[in-house]
Design a protein around this motif. Structure first.
Motif, PDB file in Angstrom:
ATOM      1  N   ILE A   5       0.855  -1.184   0.000  1.00 16.28           N
ATOM      2  CA  ILE A   5       0.000   0.000   0.000  1.00 16.28           C
ATOM      3  C   ILE A   5       0.894   1.239   0.000  1.00 16.28           C
ATOM      4  O   ILE A   5       1.816   1.351   0.821  1.00 16.28           O
ATOM      5  N   ARG A   6       0.596   2.154  -0.897  1.00 18.28           N
ATOM      6  CA  ARG A   6       1.355   3.408  -0.991  1.00 18.28           C
ATOM      7  C   ARG A   6       0.407   4.567  -0.709  1.00 18.28           C
ATOM      8  O   ARG A   6      -0.675   4.646  -1.290  1.00 18.28           O
ATOM      9  N   LEU A   7       0.838   5.439   0.174  1.00 20.39           N
ATOM     10  CA  LEU A   7       0.018   6.588   0.581  1.00 20.39           C
ATOM     11  C   LEU A   7       0.717   7.870   0.148  1.00 20.39           C
ATOM     12  O   LEU A   7       1.842   8.146   0.596  1.00 20.39           O
ATOM     13  N   ILE A  19       1.849  18.825   9.833  1.00 21.83           N
ATOM     14  CA  ILE A  19       2.081  17.422  10.213  1.00 21.83           C
ATOM     15  C   ILE A  19       0.817  16.820  10.821  1.00 21.83           C
ATOM     16  O   ILE A  19       0.439  15.677  10.508  1.00 21.83           O
ATOM     17  N   ASP A  20       0.135  17.567  11.674  1.00 18.18           N
ATOM     18  CA  ASP A  20      -1.098  17.044  12.274  1.00 18.18           C
ATOM     19  C   ASP A  20      -2.177  16.820  11.220  1.00 18.18           C
ATOM     20  O   ASP A  20      -2.857  15.779  11.219  1.00 18.18           O
ATOM     21  N   ALA A  21      -2.339  17.786  10.323  1.00 19.94           N
ATOM     22  CA  ALA A  21      -3.354  17.650   9.269  1.00 19.94           C
ATOM     23  C   ALA A  21      -3.032  16.480   8.351  1.00 19.94           C
ATOM     24  O   ALA A  21      -3.932  15.723   7.940  1.00 19.94           O
ATOM     25  N   ALA A  22      -1.746  16.282   8.030  1.00 20.86           N
ATOM     26  CA  ALA A  22      -1.361  15.178   7.148  1.00 20.86           C
ATOM     27  C   ALA A  22      -1.583  13.830   7.826  1.00 20.86           C
ATOM     28  O   ALA A  22      -1.993  12.853   7.178  1.00 20.86           O
ATOM     29  N   SER A  23      -1.330  13.740   9.125  1.00 17.85           N
ATOM     30  CA  SER A  23      -1.546  12.465   9.825  1.00 17.85           C
ATOM     31  C   SER A  23      -3.029  12.101   9.862  1.00 17.85           C
ATOM     32  O   SER A  23      -3.387  10.925   9.655  1.00 17.85           O
ATOM     33  N   ALA A  25      -5.352  13.078   7.677  1.00 24.38           N
ATOM     34  CA  ALA A  25      -5.749  12.732   6.307  1.00 24.38           C
ATOM     35  C   ALA A  25      -5.251  11.348   5.917  1.00 24.38           C
ATOM     36  O   ALA A  25      -5.964  10.570   5.266  1.00 24.38           O
ATOM     37  N   GLY A  26      -4.015  10.999   6.319  1.00 27.10           N
ATOM     38  CA  GLY A  26      -3.484   9.685   5.973  1.00 27.10           C
ATOM     39  C   GLY A  26      -4.218   8.552   6.668  1.00 27.10           C
ATOM     40  O   GLY A  26      -4.515   7.519   6.052  1.00 27.10           O
ATOM     41  N   ILE A  27      -4.550   8.726   7.947  1.00 24.01           N
ATOM     42  CA  ILE A  27      -5.264   7.681   8.681  1.00 24.01           C
ATOM     43  C   ILE A  27      -6.655   7.471   8.096  1.00 24.01           C
ATOM     44  O   ILE A  27      -7.120   6.329   7.900  1.00 24.01           O
ATOM     45  N   VAL A  28      -7.362   8.555   7.799  1.00 25.07           N
ATOM     46  CA  VAL A  28      -8.707   8.427   7.230  1.00 25.07           C
ATOM     47  C   VAL A  28      -8.657   7.777   5.851  1.00 25.07           C
ATOM     48  O   VAL A  28      -9.529   6.965   5.504  1.00 25.07           O
ATOM     49  N   ALA A  29      -7.643   8.103   5.057  1.00 26.97           N
ATOM     50  CA  ALA A  29      -7.513   7.472   3.736  1.00 26.97           C
ATOM     51  C   ALA A  29      -7.290   5.972   3.865  1.00 26.97           C
ATOM     52  O   ALA A  29      -7.872   5.176   3.108  1.00 26.97           O
ATOM     53  N   LEU A  30      -6.463   5.554   4.822  1.00 29.42           N
ATOM     54  CA  LEU A  30      -6.231   4.123   5.022  1.00 29.42           C
ATOM     55  C   LEU A  30      -7.488   3.419   5.512  1.00 29.42           C
ATOM     56  O   LEU A  30      -7.715   2.242   5.195  1.00 29.42           O
ATOM     57  N   CYS A  31      -8.308   4.123   6.300  1.00 35.66           N
ATOM     58  CA  CYS A  31      -9.563   3.520   6.755  1.00 35.66           C
ATOM     59  C   CYS A  31     -10.553   3.335   5.607  1.00 35.66           C
ATOM     60  O   CYS A  31     -11.441   2.479   5.693  1.00 35.66           O
ATOM     61  N   HIS A  32     -10.408   4.106   4.546  1.00 32.67           N
ATOM     62  CA  HIS A  32     -11.305   3.984   3.398  1.00 32.67           C
ATOM     63  C   HIS A  32     -10.845   2.929   2.397  1.00 32.67           C
ATOM     64  O   HIS A  32     -11.611   2.547   1.507  1.00 32.67           O
ATOM     65  N   VAL A  33      -9.607   2.468   2.514  1.00 31.77           N
ATOM     66  CA  VAL A  33      -9.084   1.513   1.535  1.00 31.77           C
ATOM     67  C   VAL A  33      -9.787   0.172   1.692  1.00 31.77           C
ATOM     68  O   VAL A  33     -10.037  -0.296   2.811  1.00 31.77           O
ATOM     69  N   ARG A  34     -10.114  -0.444   0.571  1.00 27.44           N
ATOM     70  CA  ARG A  34     -10.692  -1.786   0.542  1.00 27.44           C
ATOM     71  C   ARG A  34      -9.835  -2.649  -0.390  1.00 27.44           C
ATOM     72  O   ARG A  34      -9.609  -2.293  -1.539  1.00 27.44           O
ATOM     73  N   ARG A  35      -9.360  -3.770   0.148  1.00 25.37           N
ATOM     74  CA  ARG A  35      -8.543  -4.691  -0.657  1.00 25.37           C
ATOM     75  C   ARG A  35      -9.407  -5.866  -1.122  1.00 25.37           C
ATOM     76  O   ARG A  35     -10.420  -6.190  -0.508  1.00 25.37           O
ATOM     77  N   PRO A  36      -9.018  -6.555  -2.209  1.00 24.72           N
ATOM     78  CA  PRO A  36      -9.787  -7.725  -2.660  1.00 24.72           C
ATOM     79  C   PRO A  36      -9.759  -8.842  -1.620  1.00 24.72           C
ATOM     80  O   PRO A  36      -8.772  -9.028  -0.896  1.00 24.72           O
ATOM     81  N   ASP A  37     -10.840  -9.569  -1.559  1.00 24.79           N
ATOM     82  CA  ASP A  37     -10.913 -10.684  -0.632  1.00 24.79           C
ATOM     83  C   ASP A  37     -10.086 -11.863  -1.162  1.00 24.79           C
ATOM     84  O   ASP A  37      -9.996 -12.075  -2.381  1.00 24.79           O
ATOM     85  N   VAL A  38      -9.482 -12.626  -0.243  1.00 26.90           N
ATOM     86  CA  VAL A  38      -8.564 -13.708  -0.604  1.00 26.90           C
ATOM     87  C   VAL A  38      -8.936 -14.952   0.202  1.00 26.90           C
ATOM     88  O   VAL A  38      -9.295 -14.858   1.384  1.00 26.90           O
ATOM     89  N   SER A  39      -8.847 -16.096  -0.435  1.00 26.54           N
ATOM     90  CA  SER A  39      -9.025 -17.378   0.257  1.00 26.54           C
ATOM     91  C   SER A  39      -7.808 -18.252  -0.015  1.00 26.54           C
ATOM     92  O   SER A  39      -7.283 -18.271  -1.131  1.00 26.54           O
ATOM     93  N   MET A  63      -5.091   4.122  15.713  1.00 25.00           N
ATOM     94  CA  MET A  63      -4.845   5.267  14.850  1.00 25.00           C
ATOM     95  C   MET A  63      -3.842   6.202  15.513  1.00 25.00           C
ATOM     96  O   MET A  63      -4.204   6.937  16.446  1.00 25.00           O
ATOM     97  N   PRO A  64      -2.606   6.200  15.074  1.00 25.84           N
ATOM     98  CA  PRO A  64      -1.650   7.176  15.629  1.00 25.84           C
ATOM     99  C   PRO A  64      -1.920   8.568  15.069  1.00 25.84           C
ATOM    100  O   PRO A  64      -1.929   8.778  13.859  1.00 25.84           O
ATOM    101  N   ILE A  65      -2.166   9.511  15.960  1.00 21.67           N
ATOM    102  CA  ILE A  65      -2.461  10.890  15.585  1.00 21.67           C
ATOM    103  C   ILE A  65      -1.327  11.781  16.095  1.00 21.67           C
ATOM    104  O   ILE A  65      -0.882  11.647  17.245  1.00 21.67           O
ATOM    105  N   CYS A  66      -0.881  12.709  15.254  1.00 28.76           N
ATOM    106  CA  CYS A  66       0.200  13.630  15.622  1.00 28.76           C
ATOM    107  C   CYS A  66      -0.383  14.889  16.250  1.00 28.76           C
ATOM    108  O   CYS A  66      -1.394  15.417  15.779  1.00 28.76           O
ATOM    109  N   VAL A  67       0.282  15.378  17.282  1.00 27.48           N
ATOM    110  CA  VAL A  67      -0.073  16.631  17.948  1.00 27.48           C
ATOM    111  C   VAL A  67       1.191  17.481  18.029  1.00 27.48           C
ATOM    112  O   VAL A  67       2.224  17.012  18.527  1.00 27.48           O
ATOM    113  N   SER A  68       1.115  18.717  17.537  1.00 26.48           N
ATOM    114  CA  SER A  68       2.277  19.597  17.458  1.00 26.48           C
ATOM    115  C   SER A  68       2.217  20.653  18.560  1.00 26.48           C
ATOM    116  O   SER A  68       1.137  21.161  18.891  1.00 26.48           O
ATOM    117  N   PHE A  69       3.410  21.017  19.072  1.00 26.09           N
ATOM    118  CA  PHE A  69       3.544  22.034  20.111  1.00 26.09           C
ATOM    119  C   PHE A  69       4.636  23.008  19.692  1.00 26.09           C
ATOM    120  O   PHE A  69       5.690  22.595  19.181  1.00 26.09           O
TER     121      PHE A  69
END
Length: 286
Positions: A5-7, A19-23, A25-39, A63-69
């Motif tokens: 998987i490439r993000l 960095i926080d906004a990108a983290s 967006a990346g987590i939500v995109a991965l949650c939307h990914v659907r892979r083909p089923d395999v047996s 879900m690792p979320i970034c917080v900036s200070f």
């Protein structure tokens, strides 16, 4: 064998804390990914198409979320989620990646500032609270999106795109009633004005040409006029030939009467030119 998987993240507008906004967006995109089923049966692996089986989501355990200070005046002041202008004047920067279970996944610091242990612990406590809030928002948005998708509707960014604009992906379809088309057509024909009985006549400017309407003159010939001209030309040619015959007879009689006179030979072989007077042209008729 594993799925690769490439993000890719594309920044559209940077107003700080990217960095926080990108983290998120990346987590939500991965949650939307659907892979083909395999047996897997023994050594045989079967990958099913979306038509055969519904694709399955990824196994995201947390879900690792970034917080900036941002730190100012050598750590005297602490700011969460700095903007671009605040980042341009800050002394140091700290990023903590954490999940909702208060587990630190990553940590990064930058800038010419030394942080104390108490400052890092304070930032971690603030990050734990922020991560729980952001995770709840993400899960709620994913649940609403999945619910609306099952109902065949739109949610989130897709819902904000209007259909009736020229920049949209598609236009809304409009239903057209074609049941009473013949009756409507007959009604329109009956209400319409009858056609006029006035027909445009040809305008004769000169013999052999004609014009319809008031536009540019057309160069097509009138059949009757052309026949008249041809007959007139034939008559003129016949008259010219008879005139030449009479003239030649006169010259022969004159030569016989003047045998004793010397004969003057001419170098030119041209015959006498007979000028035919043009006929009077008829006046223009309309």
């Amino acid at each position: 064998q594993v799925w690769q998987i490439r993000l890719d993240l594309h920044l559209l507008n940077h107003d700080g804390n990217i960095i926080d906004a990108a983290s998120i967006a990346g987590i939500v995109a991965l949650c939307h990914v659907r892979r083909p089923d395999v047996s897997v049966q023994g050594q045989e692996v079967t990958v099913y198409t979306p038509e055969e089986r519904d694709p399955v989501p990824l196994n995201i355990h947390h879900m690792p979320i970034c917080v900036s200070f941002a730190f100012f005046q050598q750590g005297t002041y602490l700011l969460v989620d700095p903007s671009e202008r605040e980042e341009s004047v800050m002394d140091g920067f700290l990023v903590i990646a954490m999940n909702k279970h208060s587990e630190i996944c990553a940590m990064q610091t930058s800038g010419g500032i030394m942080l104390l242990m108490d400052q890092i612990l304070r930032c971690s406590k603030i990050a734990a609270v922020k991560v729980v809030e952001i995770t709840e928002l993400i899960q709620k948005a994913l649940e609403n999106d999945q619910k609306v998708r099952k109902e065949g509707g739109k949610f989130g960014f897709a819902e904000s795109i209007p259909d009736q604009k020229i920049t949209a992906f598609k236009m809304g379809s409009t239903a057209v009633d074609t049941n009473n088309v013949e009756e409507q057509a007959e009604e329109i024909i009956t209400k319409a004005d009858p056609p006029s009985d006035v027909f445009t006549k040809a305008i004769l400017h000169t013999p052999g040409t004609a014009q319809i309407g008031e536009g540019i003159e057309n160069s097509w010939g009138d059949l009757e006029e052309s026949e008249k001209e041809e007959s007139a030309e034939e008559e003129a040619e016949s008259e010219a030939t008879t005139f030449e015959k009479i003239e030649t007879e006169d010259t022969t009689t004159m030569s016989e009467t003047k045998k004793d006179e010397p004969i003057v030979l001419s170098d030119s072989e041209e015959e006498e030119v007979v000028i035919l007077e043009p006929q009077a042209l008829p006046q223009r008729t309309r």
